[in-house]
Scaffold this motif. Structure first.
Motif, PDB file in Angstrom:
ATOM      1  N   LYS A 434       0.851  -1.125   0.059  1.00 18.74           N
ATOM      2  CA  LYS A 434       0.021  -0.010  -0.097  1.00 18.74           C
ATOM      3  C   LYS A 434       0.964   1.225  -0.095  1.00 18.74           C
ATOM      4  N   GLN A 435       1.976   1.239   0.932  1.00 18.17           N
ATOM      5  CA  GLN A 435       2.845   2.519   0.977  1.00 18.17           C
ATOM      6  C   GLN A 435       3.483   2.670  -0.458  1.00 18.17           C
ATOM      7  N   LEU A 436       3.973   1.588  -0.912  1.00 16.90           N
ATOM      8  CA  LEU A 436       4.438   1.557  -2.187  1.00 16.90           C
ATOM      9  C   LEU A 436       3.788   1.982  -3.404  1.00 16.90           C
ATOM     10  N   TYR A 437       2.536   1.643  -3.257  1.00 20.57           N
ATOM     11  CA  TYR A 437       1.418   2.333  -4.270  1.00 20.57           C
ATOM     12  C   TYR A 437       1.472   3.651  -4.039  1.00 20.57           C
ATOM     13  N   GLN A 438       1.156   3.988  -2.719  1.00 22.12           N
ATOM     14  CA  GLN A 438       0.878   5.445  -2.448  1.00 22.12           C
ATOM     15  C   GLN A 438       2.235   6.458  -3.002  1.00 22.12           C
ATOM     16  N   CYS A 439       3.330   5.814  -2.898  1.00 18.15           N
ATOM     17  CA  CYS A 439       4.594   6.859  -3.232  1.00 18.15           C
ATOM     18  C   CYS A 439       5.106   6.414  -4.488  1.00 18.15           C
ATOM     19  N   ASP A 440       4.084   6.081  -5.457  1.00 17.09           N
ATOM     20  CA  ASP A 440       4.216   5.644  -6.975  1.00 17.09           C
ATOM     21  C   ASP A 440       5.397   4.827  -7.153  1.00 17.09           C
ATOM     22  N   ALA A 441       5.982   4.017  -6.366  1.00 13.69           N
ATOM     23  CA  ALA A 441       7.112   3.116  -6.627  1.00 13.69           C
ATOM     24  C   ALA A 441       6.361   1.637  -7.391  1.00 13.69           C
ATOM     25  N   ILE A 442       5.200   1.418  -7.194  1.00 16.34           N
ATOM     26  CA  ILE A 442       4.610   0.257  -8.087  1.00 16.34           C
ATOM     27  C   ILE A 442       3.392   0.722  -8.318  1.00 16.34           C
ATOM     28  N   ASP A 443       2.733   0.249  -9.640  1.00 16.00           N
ATOM     29  CA  ASP A 443       1.429   0.546  -9.976  1.00 16.00           C
ATOM     30  C   ASP A 443       0.153  -0.449  -9.246  1.00 16.00           C
ATOM     31  N   ARG A 444      -0.833  -0.061  -9.828  1.00 15.42           N
ATOM     32  CA  ARG A 444      -1.879  -0.931  -9.338  1.00 15.42           C
ATOM     33  C   ARG A 444      -1.784  -2.216  -9.609  1.00 15.42           C
ATOM     34  N   ARG A 445      -1.119  -2.767 -10.568  1.00 12.71           N
ATOM     35  CA  ARG A 445      -0.971  -4.246 -10.806  1.00 12.71           C
ATOM     36  C   ARG A 445       0.061  -4.849  -9.955  1.00 12.71           C
ATOM     37  N   GLY A 446       0.765  -3.841  -9.234  1.00 15.39           N
ATOM     38  CA  GLY A 446       1.885  -4.406  -8.385  1.00 15.39           C
ATOM     39  C   GLY A 446       3.190  -4.562  -9.093  1.00 15.39           C
ATOM     40  N   LYS A 447       3.173  -3.772 -10.217  1.00 14.93           N
ATOM     41  CA  LYS A 447       4.377  -3.877 -11.087  1.00 14.93           C
ATOM     42  C   LYS A 447       5.070  -2.587 -10.665  1.00 14.93           C
ATOM     43  N   VAL A 448       6.531  -2.727 -10.682  1.00 16.13           N
ATOM     44  CA  VAL A 448       7.151  -1.756 -10.264  1.00 16.13           C
ATOM     45  C   VAL A 448       7.551  -0.512 -11.335  1.00 16.13           C
ATOM     46  N   THR A 449       7.104   0.523 -11.174  1.00 12.06           N
ATOM     47  CA  THR A 449       7.226   1.930 -11.986  1.00 12.06           C
ATOM     48  C   THR A 449       8.512   2.162 -12.249  1.00 12.06           C
ATOM     49  N   ARG A 450       8.677   3.114 -13.471  1.00 13.55           N
ATOM     50  CA  ARG A 450      10.004   3.665 -13.531  1.00 13.55           C
ATOM     51  C   ARG A 450      10.570   4.329 -12.420  1.00 13.55           C
ATOM     52  N   LEU A 451       9.660   5.012 -11.706  1.00 12.17           N
ATOM     53  CA  LEU A 451      10.168   5.695 -10.548  1.00 12.17           C
ATOM     54  C   LEU A 451      10.523   4.833  -9.502  1.00 12.17           C
ATOM     55  N   GLY A 452       9.857   3.610  -9.425  1.00 14.75           N
ATOM     56  CA  GLY A 452      10.142   2.585  -8.398  1.00 14.75           C
ATOM     57  C   GLY A 452      11.677   2.167  -8.422  1.00 14.75           C
ATOM     58  N   GLU A 453      11.763   1.891  -9.890  1.00 17.79           N
ATOM     59  CA  GLU A 453      13.292   1.426 -10.251  1.00 17.79           C
ATOM     60  C   GLU A 453      14.313   2.516  -9.658  1.00 17.79           C
ATOM     61  N   LEU A 454      14.014   3.861  -9.934  1.00 17.77           N
ATOM     62  CA  LEU A 454      15.024   4.687  -9.342  1.00 17.77           C
ATOM     63  C   LEU A 454      15.083   4.862  -7.950  1.00 17.77           C
ATOM     64  N   MET A 455      13.755   4.753  -7.263  1.00 20.52           N
ATOM     65  CA  MET A 455      13.859   4.878  -5.788  1.00 20.52           C
ATOM     66  C   MET A 455      14.660   3.696  -5.082  1.00 20.52           C
ATOM     67  N   VAL A 456      14.338   2.516  -5.567  1.00 20.54           N
ATOM     68  CA  VAL A 456      15.138   1.204  -5.049  1.00 20.54           C
ATOM     69  C   VAL A 456      16.604   1.319  -4.778  1.00 20.54           C
TER      70      VAL A 456
END
Length: 742
Positions: A434-456
DNA sequence: GAGCACTGC
């Protein structure tokens, strides 16, 4: 290459031949050759950490790759590497090297590499099959550190699927897991029934005695402080020579105990010398992590002849530091532990009974150099009724956001059925998603976003990383980088114990706030960082302003590291950029909102704020905040963290405008638990996501106004855990006051 | 009007 000839090594080799592990050398070499996984168990002193990597090296098991050995702690990685490089007669960083954060002491030649478990995890992110390694050894697996646990699961998964194992690797990776004798069967089963190798240790027997002083109901700190003091003095007056190590829970208890010990030791019939707390016969030394390092040093020196040393320590002395000459342990039976409560979304630091395995670990500290004795101040009944067999592993009691994002980035979609040695509760995983979704790290499908890849890639909690990346995309990273660094190190504001000095420190800190023209705690951090950095004499500046120089120095290193990571990313063409028109202060605070809108609170009555994360906790601004006492002028605020003591406090606070979070707030409740739990398990289809979105639109229509949304967000917290924790705290406080009165 | 154990990137 080493210039030394072979016969130079003879003496050292003979010494290592005396280690218990030596007679198993050939068998161990063969066992690693024959198996993908191997569990090696042996107590301290068996030589497994220093010798096994050398045996594998000698057996040519490194082939074209390195032998990597992980440690949960930096010092261990560094000191063991130093030792092994001496034994192998090479200079550190050549054949034998180490890597820890901020310190990479390896070269092209390095084949035996000691490192922290966190470093190996970083390497896996860049190279999931660890193509540079032929063998990975996870040491101290029984400690169950978060990173070692994740590595265990990842190595099991990568190697048990032949498909993945072969991709990018010519030879399959060998994995050795080293652990103290506890739970090795469990490890073997986890790793597909691999062989377990047991190496005898070289420690001395420790006899343990229970006492009836502490029973199941005695959790009041003044009781166990008094009791450890009494027992330590008994040991001092009735036992043979040998130093004492007392285990307590924290700085204040340790200081109290030392004062009492000092006072009482004086009255013992010794000749004494009051100078420098040295009492003839007993030398009392406190030891805890946040203590200045120069003070820690004397703890490791042997006491003067005829004097007995008594070290009063936190758990730091259980694993991190080894003190020679300890023959007696006094065990309070308690530890201060940070537990994450996912129901209320808070971390709570509480005093809890230690586990039986931890008690054995503590006792073991008395048997390093000779036979020892352990005095437990608790009863056998306490042992049986209150102490769990093992400590709950970290992975089951911490926030999992970073872990889940890491797994997702490594292609682990089903984060519930990932092979955890001990599975975290599902609600912990759901909360992290839920937290990862809220900060745009993953999308609604649970897939890592481009932002998430930077964040990690950042060693920061996701919300803070989100704010930092937002700032970077708006070209104002210079505002956020120092803040992120300052929030990653220990508290930088010193508050002394003496009332006079305390007043002075508070005054200085207030002045700093005014000078900074800072309207919030984040800009305060920024200002302190910049002022100190610009100072000609930074350490003197810190001293003068009651600022922790050591902490600030490490903030400087962290800032540099974060800046490097960011620069690498900004050089990529696809780094997101946006435009912003407005003043700098607003820009700064809006960036913070992007990451911290989950930590938003709105003032309800008086000085009380209500969080909007769905728990609706009633919180207060911590008195250390620059905004303390200005509550009446505030409406909406965001905060970095939350502290549960006599009240629920929010710390590091920043006022915001409702407008800035208005569009973000719906995100706090748009995904539901049902949705996330299916996301956690399986790939979600487009149709399903479409269905959820429709459902949500309908939901929003019935909710209507913003006020309805607030009502929902302000939902009263019906879970009892926080109020329980508070009640316990208040009870302890009351008991203490009664104790003082009587 | 103030209660931070210990690690790690």
């Amino acid at each position: 290459m080493s210039k030394r000839t072979k016969w130079d090594t003879k003496g050292d080799l003979d010494e290592s031949k005396n280690l218990p592990i030596y007679q198993h050398k050939a068998t161990l070499q063969q066992a690693v050759k024959d198996n993908s996984f191997l569990v090696v168990t042996g107590e301290t002193g068996s030589g497994k950490t220093t010798q096994l990597p050398q045996y594998l090296h000698q057996a040519g098991l490194w082939g074209n790759g390195k032998i990597g050995i992980t440690q949960p702690r930096r010092v261990a990685a560094i000191t063991v590497a130093q030792r092994v490089s001496q034994e192998m007669h090479c200079s550190l960083g050549r054949e034998v090297g180490y890597q820890v954060r901020f310190d990479d002491c390896t070269t092209q030649d390095t084949v035996v590499k000691y490192m922290t478990d966190g470093c190996l995890l970083r390497e896996i992110l860049a190279d999931p099959v660890l193509s540079q390694y032929s063998v990975v050894i996870l040491d101290e697996a029984h400690e169950r550190s978060l990173n070692t646990d994740i590595l265990l699961g990842l190595l099991k998964q990568t190697l048990s699927s032949p498909d993945k194992a072969s991709k990018g690797r010519s030879v399959p990776l060998k994995v050795v897991v080293m652990s103290a004798t506890l739970e090795t069967d469990k490890l073997s089963v986890f790793l597909g029934g691999c062989p377990v190798f047991t190496i005898p240790g070289r420690t001395f027997p420790v006899t343990s005695k229970f006492s009836c002083a502490i029973g199941p109901k005695d959790t009041e700190s003044s009781v166990y402080v008094k009791e450890v003091v009494k027992v330590a003095l008994d040991v001092h007056t009735s036992e043979m020579a040998g130093d004492i190590l007392v285990f307590l829970t924290g700085q204040s208890e340790i200081e109290k105990a030392c004062d009492m010990l000092y006072e009482k030791a004086e009255s013992i019939d010794y000749r004494y010398d009051v100078q420098d707390r040295k009492v003839e016969g007993l030398l009392i030394l406190p030891l805890y992590g946040s203590m200045p390092t120069d003070q820690q040093k004397q703890i490791f020196q042997p006491p003067p002849p005829g004097i007995r040393k008594c070290v009063v320590a936190t758990n730091i002395a259980a694993t991190s530091l080894t003190i020679n000459g300890i023959k007696y342990i006094v065990d309070s039976g308690f530890v201060k532990q940070l537990n994450h409560n996912s129901r209320v979304g808070m971390d709570i630091l509480e005093v809890v009974p230690i586990s039986k395995s931890e008690a054995l670990q503590r006792a073991g500290r008395a048997g390093r150099t000779s036979a020892g004795k352990c005095f437990r101040i608790y009863s056998q009944e306490f042992w049986e009724k209150c102490m769990p067999k093992y400590t709950v592993p970290e992975i089951q009691r911490t926030s999992l956001t970073t872990v889940i994002l890491t797994l997702k980035c490594l292609g682990v979609h089903d984060v519930i059925r990932f092979p955890y040695l001990d599975r975290p509760e599902e609600r912990f995983i759901i909360e992290a998603l839920k937290q990862l979704y809220q900060c745009d790290a993953i999308d609604r499908r649970g897939k890592v976003t481009r932002l998430g890849e930077l964040m990690v890639q950042f060693p920061l909690p996701p919300g803070l990383t989100r704010a930092l990346l937002q700032a970077a995309s708006l070209g104002c990273e210079d505002l956020l980088l120092p803040v992120a660094a300052m929030l990653s190190v220990e508290n930088i504001f010193i508050r002394p114990g003496h009332p006079e000095k305390q007043k002075e420190a508070d005054k200085k800190h207030r002045q700093l706030g005014v000078q900074a023209g800072s309207c919030n705690d984040f800009t305060m951090l920024l200002s302190v960082f910049e002022k100190c950095k610009a100072s000609d004499a930074p350490s003197a500046w810190c001293k003068d302003n009651y600022i922790h120089w050591r902490a600030l120095k490490s903030a400087f290193s962290v800032e540099t590291q974060l800046r490097e990571i960011l620069l690498r990313q900004q050089n990529r063409r696809d780094f997101p950029m946006e435009k912003f028109d407005g003043n700098k202060s607003e820009l700064f605070r809006r960036c913070l909102c992007t990451g911290y809108f989950t930590n938003v609170a709105r003032r309800s009555v008086g000085k009380v704020f209500c969080t909007m994360d769905g728990h609706g906790s009633m919180v207060h601004i911590h008195p250390s905040s620059t905004l303390f006492d200005q509550e009446a002028q505030l409406d909406w605020v965001i905060f970095h963290d939350l502290l549960v003591t006599s009240r629920i406090y929010i710390r590091t606070v920043c006022p915001i405008r409702y407008d800035w979070v208005k569009d973000l707030l719906p995100k706090l409740h748009e995904v539901d638990v049902y949705e996330l739990s299916s996301v956690a398990r399986e790939e979600v289809t487009d149709e399903e996501v479409a269905k959820w979105v429709t459902k949500e639109a309908a939901k929003r229509q019935t909710e209507g106004s913003a006020e309805d949304v607030f009502k929902k967000l302000e939902k009263r917290n019906d879970e009892s855990s926080v109020s329980d924790a508070r009640a316990r705290y208040l009870q302890r406080k009351q008991e203490r006051q009664q104790g003082k009165a009587s």
